[in-house]
Motif scaffolding. Structure first.
Motif, PDB file in Angstrom:
ATOM      1  N   VAL A  86       0.807  -1.227   0.000  1.00  0.00           N
ATOM      2  CA  VAL A  86       0.000   0.000   0.000  1.00  0.00           C
ATOM      3  C   VAL A  86       0.840   1.276   0.000  1.00  0.00           C
ATOM      4  CG1 VAL A  86      -2.036  -1.034   1.059  1.00  0.00           C
ATOM      5  CG2 VAL A  86      -0.213  -0.156   2.521  1.00  0.00           C
ATOM      6  N   GLY A  87       2.155   1.135   0.027  1.00  0.00           N
ATOM      7  CA  GLY A  87       3.025   2.306   0.015  1.00  0.00           C
ATOM      8  C   GLY A  87       4.019   2.232  -1.120  1.00  0.00           C
ATOM      9  N   VAL A  88       4.644   3.348  -1.409  1.00  0.00           N
ATOM     10  CA  VAL A  88       5.629   3.411  -2.483  1.00  0.00           C
ATOM     11  C   VAL A  88       6.923   2.716  -2.045  1.00  0.00           C
ATOM     12  CG1 VAL A  88       6.520   5.676  -1.775  1.00  0.00           C
ATOM     13  CG2 VAL A  88       6.751   4.950  -4.141  1.00  0.00           C
ATOM     14  N   ALA A  89       7.549   1.995  -2.985  1.00  0.00           N
ATOM     15  CA  ALA A  89       8.836   1.337  -2.741  1.00  0.00           C
ATOM     16  C   ALA A  89       9.937   2.255  -3.268  1.00  0.00           C
ATOM     17  CB  ALA A  89       8.890  -0.016  -3.424  1.00  0.00           C
ATOM     18  N   LEU A  90      10.816   2.684  -2.381  1.00  0.00           N
ATOM     19  CA  LEU A  90      11.908   3.592  -2.730  1.00  0.00           C
ATOM     20  C   LEU A  90      13.237   2.847  -2.669  1.00  0.00           C
ATOM     21  CD1 LEU A  90      10.710   6.518  -0.447  1.00  0.00           C
ATOM     22  CD2 LEU A  90      10.353   6.313  -2.913  1.00  0.00           C
ATOM     23  N   ASP A  91      14.251   3.427  -3.297  1.00  0.00           N
ATOM     24  CA  ASP A  91      15.605   2.875  -3.240  1.00  0.00           C
ATOM     25  C   ASP A  91      15.600   1.390  -3.608  1.00  0.00           C
ATOM     26  OD1 ASP A  91      18.354   2.873  -2.836  1.00  0.00           O
ATOM     27  OD2 ASP A  91      18.181   2.489  -0.687  1.00  0.00           O
ATOM     28  N   VAL A  92      15.012   1.072  -4.760  1.00  0.00           N
ATOM     29  CA  VAL A  92      14.842  -0.319  -5.200  1.00  0.00           C
ATOM     30  C   VAL A  92      16.132  -0.812  -5.857  1.00  0.00           C
ATOM     31  CG1 VAL A  92      13.469  -1.893  -6.611  1.00  0.00           C
ATOM     32  CG2 VAL A  92      12.380   0.120  -5.571  1.00  0.00           C
TER      33      VAL A  92
END
Length: 172
Positions: A86-92
């Motif tokens: 439900v949240g954005v995935a950062l630093d993938v």
């Protein structure tokens, strides 16, 4: 012992009993306040867990698309990640590595992935060798609060394992 001394001893006993009663009440109030404090701290921890869960990304590896580059080159796999959280995935960041030892062969970075969205494509060369080499794909990412998560995808079984923190199965 005269009447005056008897009155003083009785008065001292009454004062001692009153102090003991006051002390007992204070101890009981302290116990009650400790229980209330513990309940409030538990509510705060649960509220924090709920707040974090409301923004937690979960990245899942999508089935591959084979891309033919041309003869005599073997095809390569095009992969994407889907954010089922439900949240954005950062630093993938993704790592292709040996499953047993965690030795990393390939490292790549991807743009952030919004909730319910697909990532940009990334390529995996020589996919047929991944089964022979017991390879796996680990993806690391963060939520908006900086909490770290990872997804381990096994090419042979196509199983996903999700975790929190830094993956301990990788040798970087």
């Amino acid at each position: 012992m005269n009447a005056f001394e008897l009155a003083l001893v009785t008065l001292n006993l009454v004062v001692a009993i009153v102090y003991a009663a006051i002390l007992w009440v204070m101890v009981q109030q302290r116990r009650l306040m400790d229980k209330q404090l513990e309940a409030m701290q538990a509510q705060l921890r649960e509220a924090e867990r709920t707040r974090m869960a409301a923004h937690r990304p979960i990245l899942r590896v999508e089935p591959p698309t084979l891309v033919t580059v041309g003869l005599p080159m073997p095809p390569i796999e095009e992969r994407r990640l889907r954010n089922i959280g439900v949240g954005v995935a950062l630093d993938v960041t993704y790592f292709i590595h040996e499953r047993g030892t965690g030795i990393v062969w390939i490292v790549g970075g991807l743009n952030p992935v919004g909730a319910g969205e697909l990532s940009q494509e990334f390529f995996i060369p020589y996919p047929q060798q991944l089964f022979v080499l017991n390879a796996a794909l680990t993806v690391t990412y963060a939520d908006v609060f900086g909490n770290r998560y990872w997804t381990l995808y096994e090419f042979v079984t196509q199983a996903h394992i999700f975790g929190e923190g830094e993956p301990t199965h990788l040798q970087r």
